[in-house]
Design a protein around this motif. Structure first.
Motif, PDB file in Angstrom:
ATOM      1  N   ASP A 110      44.082   2.659  21.064  1.00 62.92           N
ATOM      2  CA  ASP A 110      44.747   1.497  21.656  1.00 62.92           C
ATOM      3  C   ASP A 110      44.746   0.312  20.703  1.00 62.92           C
ATOM      4  O   ASP A 110      45.444  -0.675  20.929  1.00 62.92           O
ATOM      5  CB  ASP A 110      44.084   1.120  22.989  1.00 62.92           C
ATOM      6  CG  ASP A 110      42.629   0.735  22.858  1.00 62.92           C
ATOM      7  OD1 ASP A 110      41.920   1.406  22.086  1.00 62.92           O
ATOM      8  OD2 ASP A 110      42.207  -0.226  23.523  1.00 62.92           O
ATOM      9  N   ILE A 148      48.237   1.552  18.418  1.00 63.73           N
ATOM     10  CA  ILE A 148      49.468   2.027  19.043  1.00 63.73           C
ATOM     11  C   ILE A 148      49.995   0.969  20.013  1.00 63.73           C
ATOM     12  O   ILE A 148      49.241   0.408  20.798  1.00 63.73           O
ATOM     13  CB  ILE A 148      49.209   3.340  19.809  1.00 63.73           C
ATOM     14  CG1 ILE A 148      48.784   4.442  18.839  1.00 63.73           C
ATOM     15  CG2 ILE A 148      50.453   3.779  20.586  1.00 63.73           C
ATOM     16  CD1 ILE A 148      49.845   4.848  17.852  1.00 63.73           C
ATOM     17  N   LYS A 149      51.285   0.701  19.954  1.00 62.64           N
ATOM     18  CA  LYS A 149      51.870  -0.273  20.876  1.00 62.64           C
ATOM     19  C   LYS A 149      51.768   0.246  22.305  1.00 62.64           C
ATOM     20  O   LYS A 149      51.606   1.449  22.536  1.00 62.64           O
ATOM     21  CB  LYS A 149      53.332  -0.530  20.529  1.00 62.64           C
ATOM     22  CG  LYS A 149      54.268   0.641  20.790  1.00 62.64           C
ATOM     23  CD  LYS A 149      55.713   0.273  20.462  1.00 62.64           C
ATOM     24  CE  LYS A 149      56.660   1.441  20.794  1.00 62.64           C
ATOM     25  NZ  LYS A 149      58.062   1.091  20.515  1.00 62.64           N
ATOM     26  N   GLY A 203      53.015   3.605  23.653  1.00 63.81           N
ATOM     27  CA  GLY A 203      53.539   4.299  22.483  1.00 63.81           C
ATOM     28  C   GLY A 203      53.248   5.786  22.497  1.00 63.81           C
ATOM     29  O   GLY A 203      53.959   6.558  21.843  1.00 63.81           O
ATOM     30  N   LEU A 204      52.220   6.202  23.222  1.00 65.75           N
ATOM     31  CA  LEU A 204      51.887   7.624  23.332  1.00 65.75           C
ATOM     32  C   LEU A 204      52.070   8.130  24.751  1.00 65.75           C
ATOM     33  O   LEU A 204      51.504   9.142  25.144  1.00 65.75           O
ATOM     34  CB  LEU A 204      50.446   7.868  22.864  1.00 65.75           C
ATOM     35  CG  LEU A 204      50.183   7.592  21.381  1.00 65.75           C
ATOM     36  CD1 LEU A 204      48.715   7.787  21.048  1.00 65.75           C
ATOM     37  CD2 LEU A 204      51.051   8.476  20.500  1.00 65.75           C
ATOM     38  N   GLY A 207      46.198  10.293  19.718  1.00 66.25           N
ATOM     39  CA  GLY A 207      45.532   8.998  19.634  1.00 66.25           C
ATOM     40  C   GLY A 207      44.097   9.081  19.157  1.00 66.25           C
ATOM     41  O   GLY A 207      43.661   8.288  18.313  1.00 66.25           O
ATOM     42  N   GLU A 233      42.787   7.339  15.753  1.00 63.60           N
ATOM     43  CA  GLU A 233      41.816   6.246  15.706  1.00 63.60           C
ATOM     44  C   GLU A 233      40.688   6.556  14.731  1.00 63.60           C
ATOM     45  O   GLU A 233      40.247   5.679  13.976  1.00 63.60           O
ATOM     46  CB  GLU A 233      41.244   5.971  17.096  1.00 63.60           C
ATOM     47  CG  GLU A 233      40.297   4.774  17.130  1.00 63.60           C
ATOM     48  CD  GLU A 233      39.733   4.494  18.509  1.00 63.60           C
ATOM     49  OE1 GLU A 233      38.593   3.991  18.575  1.00 63.60           O
ATOM     50  OE2 GLU A 233      40.419   4.771  19.519  1.00 63.60           O
TER      51      GLU A 233
END
Length: 375
Positions: free
Chosen positions: A221, A224-225, A228-229, A240, A244
């Motif tokens: 988080d 990623i906007k 976004g996922l 994600g 990260e």
């Protein structure tokens, strides 16, 4: 962008709902295939049953020790600490409880020692006083379990990194007073990368105590906007989480953190994200990108072979072979993600085209040495 608390709430609700709906299916899969995840997924209460026969894991006919670095746990008593606060909803996760079913799962797979930690890191949003109490309850609960099962478990503290000086104190107390073997951390603190100089007091304490840090992501988080996922495939986890981890390790390399603290050893969850498998681009970035602004003194691959460990969660013999080839056999360790339902990698390690000595090291030898475990 959603803040970390909103993100955790969304993921926890979605995952719990999925596991409640699919409980019967997952239990059937777990019983049918050796190496599947633990009983009672996230959000499900644990139900203890009698002991099971411990599987012997053998390499070249020799029984070897198997040590799991990647395991989730919860301490139910933390609910009393956060009751009535904005963080109260996070004090759940019965499926991560500690009990006989946990030991049964280890025996079924052939795991001799499991390294426990609490790694959702929702307390990074707490104030200093509350964060102190949360970590204290977590650490005391884990220490009590380990002390009662010292031959099967070790534990990592999960300090309040939003207060780096406090995190350093918590780490020292956990290691020196409670017998813990290191720390577990997230990939960022409310969006701030852990290569930021403000976290140096924590890294300095890690180096001083000569303990390992296990990093577990929370869905990227921080990079990623919003949404976004979103969509099919649970991309917040599937893409994600390793993303990260990749960003976390890259910051520590390029920002010079690992040079400032050359004694720091870090294990990246989920096989180090994409870094080991896409290392070529990382390796040349400082040479070919004029705007890279790199502070690292060595090639990224050197940190992977010296200061960075990764777990084995790549699920196939060929992927394990490749991971060992890129990292070196001393830097890959076995991990399960128990109690979440992922394929086990013991058989992938046993089937990989690596030497028997390397298999023994990956299955447990590397962690026994690094964590100074008594076996």
């Amino acid at each position: 962008m959603r803040n970390r608390r909103e993100f955790i709430k969304t993921v926890t609700s979605a995952t719990a709902g999925m596991l409640i709906t699919g409980r019967g299916l997952m239990d059937s899969v777990a019983q049918a295939a050796q190496g599947r995840g633990g009983r009672g997924g996230q959000g499900q209460p644990a139900t203890d049953s009698g002991p099971v026969v411990h599987r012997d894991v053998r390499v070249g006919g020799k029984k070897v020790k198997v040590v799991d670095v990647h395991a989730h746990a919860t301490i139910p008593e933390v609910a009393d600490v956060v009751k009535g606060t904005a963080l109260a909803r996070n004090a759940q996760g019965g499926g991560r409880a500690l009990g006989q079913d946990r030991i049964n799962e280890l025996d079924k797979r052939g795991i001799d020692i499991q390294v426990l930690d609490i790694n959702t890191f929702w307390w990074y949003a707490a104030d200093r006083d509350l964060a102190t109490k949360i970590v204290d309850v977590h650490d005391k609960g884990l220490a009590a379990w380990v002390n009662s099962h010292h031959d099967r478990f070790a534990a990592l503290t999960s300090p309040a990194l939003q207060f780096p000086d406090l995190a350093a104190q918590q780490l020292e107390h956990a290691v020196k007073d409670l017998g813990m073997v290191g720390a577990a951390i997230g990939g960022h603190v409310e969006g701030v990368p852990l290569s930021d100089a403000k976290f140096d007091p924590f890294w300095a304490k890690v180096q001083e105590l000569n303990v390992m840090v296990f990093m577990h992501p929370g869905g990227a988080d921080n990079v990623i906007k919003e949404d976004g996922l979103k969509g099919r495939g649970d991309l917040g986890n599937i893409i994600g989480n390793p993303l990260e981890t990749t960003v976390f390790l890259s910051h520590l390399i390029y920002d010079g953190t690992l040079d400032r603290f050359p004694g720091v050893k870090i294990c990246g969850a989920h096989a180090g994200g994409y870094l080991p498998s896409y290392l070529g681009r990382t390796e040349v970035a400082c040479d070919v990108r004029a705007n890279a602004g790199c502070l690292n003194k060595k090639k990224p691959s050197e940190y992977l072979k010296q200061q960075i460990f990764v777990d084995s969660m790549v699920f196939s013999p060929e992927a394990v072979r490749h991971l060992v080839a890129e990292m070196g056999p001393s830097q890959v360790v076995y991990g399960t993600d128990i109690p979440l339902v992922w394929p086990d990698t013991i058989d992938a390690i046993l089937g990989a085209q690596i030497t028997d000595a390397d298999k023994e090291a990956v299955l447990g030898g590397n962690l026994i040495k690094q964590l100074r475990l008594k076996t």
